[in-house]
Write a protein that holds these residues in place. Structure first.
Motif, PDB file in Angstrom:
ATOM      1  N   ALA A  43      75.634  72.553  22.502  1.00  0.00           N
ATOM      2  CA  ALA A  43      75.727  71.170  22.026  1.00  0.00           C
ATOM      3  C   ALA A  43      74.613  70.301  22.588  1.00  0.00           C
ATOM      4  O   ALA A  43      74.436  69.161  22.144  1.00  0.00           O
ATOM      5  CB  ALA A  43      77.080  70.579  22.404  1.00  0.00           C
ATOM      6  N   GLY A  44      73.864  70.842  23.551  1.00  0.00           N
ATOM      7  CA  GLY A  44      72.816  70.074  24.220  1.00  0.00           C
ATOM      8  C   GLY A  44      71.444  70.670  24.021  1.00  0.00           C
ATOM      9  O   GLY A  44      71.007  70.897  22.887  1.00  0.00           O
ATOM     10  N   ALA A  45      70.767  70.963  25.130  1.00  0.00           N
ATOM     11  CA  ALA A  45      69.375  71.393  25.087  1.00  0.00           C
ATOM     12  C   ALA A  45      69.170  72.661  24.269  1.00  0.00           C
ATOM     13  O   ALA A  45      68.113  72.836  23.654  1.00  0.00           O
ATOM     14  CB  ALA A  45      68.862  71.610  26.512  1.00  0.00           C
ATOM     15  N   TRP A  46      70.164  73.545  24.262  1.00  0.00           N
ATOM     16  CA  TRP A  46      69.992  74.814  23.551  1.00  0.00           C
ATOM     17  C   TRP A  46      70.668  74.823  22.181  1.00  0.00           C
ATOM     18  O   TRP A  46      70.979  75.885  21.636  1.00  0.00           O
ATOM     19  CB  TRP A  46      70.458  75.964  24.438  1.00  0.00           C
ATOM     20  CG  TRP A  46      69.467  76.170  25.545  1.00  0.00           C
ATOM     21  CD1 TRP A  46      69.487  75.611  26.791  1.00  0.00           C
ATOM     22  CD2 TRP A  46      68.268  76.937  25.470  1.00  0.00           C
ATOM     23  NE1 TRP A  46      68.379  75.997  27.499  1.00  0.00           N
ATOM     24  CE2 TRP A  46      67.610  76.808  26.730  1.00  0.00           C
ATOM     25  CE3 TRP A  46      67.678  77.735  24.484  1.00  0.00           C
ATOM     26  CZ2 TRP A  46      66.394  77.444  27.019  1.00  0.00           C
ATOM     27  CZ3 TRP A  46      66.469  78.367  24.758  1.00  0.00           C
ATOM     28  CH2 TRP A  46      65.849  78.221  26.003  1.00  0.00           C
ATOM     29  N   SER A  47      70.829  73.637  21.594  1.00  0.00           N
ATOM     30  CA  SER A  47      71.243  73.565  20.185  1.00  0.00           C
ATOM     31  C   SER A  47      70.184  74.219  19.295  1.00  0.00           C
ATOM     32  O   SER A  47      70.450  74.517  18.122  1.00  0.00           O
ATOM     33  CB  SER A  47      71.465  72.110  19.770  1.00  0.00           C
ATOM     34  OG  SER A  47      70.273  71.357  19.906  1.00  0.00           O
ATOM     35  N   TRP A  48      69.021  74.446  19.848  1.00  0.00           N
ATOM     36  CA  TRP A  48      67.941  75.178  19.157  1.00  0.00           C
ATOM     37  C   TRP A  48      68.421  76.498  18.570  1.00  0.00           C
ATOM     38  O   TRP A  48      67.913  76.955  17.538  1.00  0.00           O
ATOM     39  CB  TRP A  48      66.808  75.427  20.163  1.00  0.00           C
ATOM     40  CG  TRP A  48      65.782  76.427  19.735  1.00  0.00           C
ATOM     41  CD1 TRP A  48      64.725  76.222  18.902  1.00  0.00           C
ATOM     42  CD2 TRP A  48      65.714  77.806  20.140  1.00  0.00           C
ATOM     43  NE1 TRP A  48      64.004  77.387  18.757  1.00  0.00           N
ATOM     44  CE2 TRP A  48      64.590  78.366  19.518  1.00  0.00           C
ATOM     45  CE3 TRP A  48      66.489  78.605  20.977  1.00  0.00           C
ATOM     46  CZ2 TRP A  48      64.225  79.710  19.696  1.00  0.00           C
ATOM     47  CZ3 TRP A  48      66.134  79.929  21.160  1.00  0.00           C
ATOM     48  CH2 TRP A  48      65.021  80.458  20.517  1.00  0.00           C
ATOM     49  N   PHE A  49      69.427  77.110  19.181  1.00  0.00           N
ATOM     50  CA  PHE A  49      69.912  78.390  18.660  1.00  0.00           C
ATOM     51  C   PHE A  49      70.378  78.280  17.208  1.00  0.00           C
ATOM     52  O   PHE A  49      70.267  79.244  16.441  1.00  0.00           O
ATOM     53  CB  PHE A  49      71.051  78.926  19.534  1.00  0.00           C
ATOM     54  CG  PHE A  49      70.580  79.723  20.711  1.00  0.00           C
ATOM     55  CD1 PHE A  49      69.968  80.948  20.540  1.00  0.00           C
ATOM     56  CD2 PHE A  49      70.745  79.235  22.002  1.00  0.00           C
ATOM     57  CE1 PHE A  49      69.521  81.694  21.625  1.00  0.00           C
ATOM     58  CE2 PHE A  49      70.306  79.962  23.099  1.00  0.00           C
ATOM     59  CZ  PHE A  49      69.689  81.203  22.914  1.00  0.00           C
ATOM     60  N   HIS A  50      70.873  77.118  16.827  1.00  0.00           N
ATOM     61  CA  HIS A  50      71.300  76.954  15.444  1.00  0.00           C
ATOM     62  C   HIS A  50      70.124  77.116  14.476  1.00  0.00           C
ATOM     63  O   HIS A  50      70.316  77.494  13.320  1.00  0.00           O
ATOM     64  CB  HIS A  50      71.946  75.582  15.255  1.00  0.00           C
ATOM     65  CG  HIS A  50      73.194  75.380  16.071  1.00  0.00           C
ATOM     66  ND1 HIS A  50      74.307  76.183  15.951  1.00  0.00           N
ATOM     67  CD2 HIS A  50      73.496  74.467  17.042  1.00  0.00           C
ATOM     68  CE1 HIS A  50      75.248  75.778  16.792  1.00  0.00           C
ATOM     69  NE2 HIS A  50      74.774  74.736  17.472  1.00  0.00           N
ATOM     70  N   GLU A  51      68.917  76.835  14.942  1.00  0.00           N
ATOM     71  CA  GLU A  51      67.727  76.950  14.097  1.00  0.00           C
ATOM     72  C   GLU A  51      67.254  78.391  13.918  1.00  0.00           C
ATOM     73  O   GLU A  51      66.512  78.687  12.981  1.00  0.00           O
ATOM     74  CB  GLU A  51      66.583  76.122  14.699  1.00  0.00           C
ATOM     75  CG  GLU A  51      66.880  74.646  14.844  1.00  0.00           C
ATOM     76  CD  GLU A  51      65.754  73.904  15.543  1.00  0.00           C
ATOM     77  OE1 GLU A  51      64.614  74.418  15.543  1.00  0.00           O
ATOM     78  OE2 GLU A  51      66.018  72.817  16.102  1.00  0.00           O
ATOM     79  N   VAL A  52      67.663  79.278  14.817  1.00  0.00           N
ATOM     80  CA  VAL A  52      67.165  80.654  14.744  1.00  0.00           C
ATOM     81  C   VAL A  52      68.235  81.668  14.357  1.00  0.00           C
ATOM     82  O   VAL A  52      67.897  82.799  13.975  1.00  0.00           O
ATOM     83  CB  VAL A  52      66.500  81.076  16.082  1.00  0.00           C
ATOM     84  CG1 VAL A  52      65.257  80.253  16.333  1.00  0.00           C
ATOM     85  CG2 VAL A  52      67.467  80.979  17.250  1.00  0.00           C
ATOM     86  N   VAL A  53      69.503  81.280  14.438  1.00  0.00           N
ATOM     87  CA  VAL A  53      70.565  82.201  14.033  1.00  0.00           C
ATOM     88  C   VAL A  53      70.739  82.200  12.512  1.00  0.00           C
ATOM     89  O   VAL A  53      70.787  83.266  11.882  1.00  0.00           O
ATOM     90  CB  VAL A  53      71.903  81.859  14.726  1.00  0.00           C
ATOM     91  CG1 VAL A  53      73.035  82.698  14.148  1.00  0.00           C
ATOM     92  CG2 VAL A  53      71.790  82.094  16.230  1.00  0.00           C
TER      93      VAL A  53
END
Length: 288
Positions: free
Chosen positions: A185-195
Motif C-alpha cells: 500500500a506504500g512504497a512498494w505499490s510498484w508491484f501492481h505495475e509489474v504483476v
C-alpha cells in the motif's frame, strides 16, 4: 530528476526474443546491476530503488524472463538458463563485469548466475529468494503458506498438473503478513505495475518459473566465487527464512541479513542498504 528506462528487444538465434530494460547508456553509470524479477512479474527494474541507484551511480539492466511480457517462451528452461540470457543481454549492451540483484523467484536466478558466471559477477544480492528444491538438510515446504505449498506441489507433479492448478487458483492475501500489505500500500505499490502485465497474456511465464524452481537448477550454488548477500524476512510465508539459512551455509562468501519482523515484501524496505553493499563491491575492485 526522474530515471528514464529504455526498452528494447534483443533478437536471438532460433527466433527467440528477450525484452530488455536499461536505465543508462555506456559510460553514464559506474556499476551495472542486473535485476532478476520475481514470480510472476515482468522485468522492469525496481522503481522504488531508483533514487538510491542514482545516488550510488547504479545503472539498472533487466529483462523479461522467457514467457513473460515481451520475451518469447523458452520451453524446458532451468533456473540456470538465466546465465546464458544474462550473458547475451550484457554483451549486447557492452557490459563487462556487473552485479546481480533478485527478489523472490528472481533471487534463485541471480544466485544461479553468480555460480555460472564467476568471471563476470562482482557481487550478488538475493532478497527473499528460495533454496533449490530437494536441498539436502532442508525441509523445503516447512513454514510455507498453504496456497504457495499447493502451487509448488502442483509444479512437482509436472506441467499438466501445474496448468490445471493455475486455471483454478485465486489470489491468497494470507500469503503476505500485515507488514507486507503495508509495503504494497506504500512504497512498494510498484508491484501492481509489474504483476498485471506478467499475467495479462496467461500464466505460461509463471508456470515455467515454478517448473524450473522445483527442478534441478543446473548449477551448484557452492561454485559461486564472488560475495553473496542474502536478505530475508523472519516472518516470510512465501519463502521461509530457513531457505536463506540453508543458502548461507552453502555459499562460501555469503552474508545473511535476517530481519525478524519482516515478511516477503516488507523486507524490501532494507533493499537500499543491500544496494549500497553492491556498490561497495565495485569500490573494492577499484581500490589499489
Amino acid at each position: 530528476m526522474a530515471t528514464e528506462v529504455t526498452e528494447s528487444d534483443l533478437d536471438l538465434p532460433g527466433g527467440r526474443r528477450l525484452h530488455v530494460y536499461d536505465t543508462g547508456g555506456a559510460g553514464t553509470h559506474r556499476l551495472a546491476v542486473v535485476w532478476h524479477h520475481g514470480t510472476p512479474n515482468i522485468g522492469a527494474p525496481p522503481a522504488p530503488l531508483f533514487a538510491a541507484a542514482e545516488r550510488l551511480g547504479v545503472r539498472w539492466v533487466s529483462y523479461d524472463r522467457p514467457g513473460y511480457g515481451g520475451s518469447t517462451p523458452s520451453p524446458g528452461r532451468t533456473v540456470g538458463s538465466a546465465a546464458a540470457d544474462v550473458t547475451l543481454v550484457a554483451d549486447a549492451l557492452g557490459l563487462g563485469r556487473f552485479a546481480l540483484m533478485g527478489h523472490s523467484g528472481g533471487g534463485a536466478h541471480a544466485l544461479a548466475c553468480a555460480a555460472l558466471l564467476p568471471e563476470r559477477v562482482l557481487g550478488t544480492v538475493s532478497v527473499a529468494g528460495p533454496a533449490p528444491s530437494g536441498a539436502e538438510g532442508l525441509d523445503w515446504f516447512a513454514g510455507m503458506n498453504e496456497s504457495g505449498r499447493a502451487s509448488l506441489t502442483a509444479a512437482l507433479a509436472g506441467r499438466e498438473e501445474k496448468a490445471r492448478h493455475e486455471a483454478r487458483a485465486v489470489y491468497d492475501p494470507d500469503m503476505f503478513t500485515a507488514a507486507d500489505h503495508a509495503a504494497l500500500a506504500g512504497a512498494w505499490s510498484w508491484f501492481h505495475e509489474v504483476v498485471g502485465p506478467a499475467v495479462a497474456g496467461g500464466p505460461e511465464g509463471l508456470i515455467d518459473d515454478d517448473l524450473a524452481l522445483v527442478a534441478p537448477w543446473g548449477c551448484d550454488p557452492r561454485s559461486a566465487e564472488g560475495p553473496v548477500l542474502l536478505l530475508h524476512g523472519g516472518r516470510d510465508r512465501v519463502v521461509p527464512s530457513s531457505h536463506a539459512r540453508w543458502l548461507a551455509s552453502r555459499y562460501p562468501r555469503s552474508e545473511l541479513v535476517l530481519h525478524p519482523a519482516d515478511g516477503h515484501l516488507s523486507v524490501l524496505r532494507h533493499a537500499v542498504t543491500a544496494l549500497e553493499w553492491l556498490a561497495g563491491r565495485q569500490a573494492d575492485r577499484d581500490s589499489p
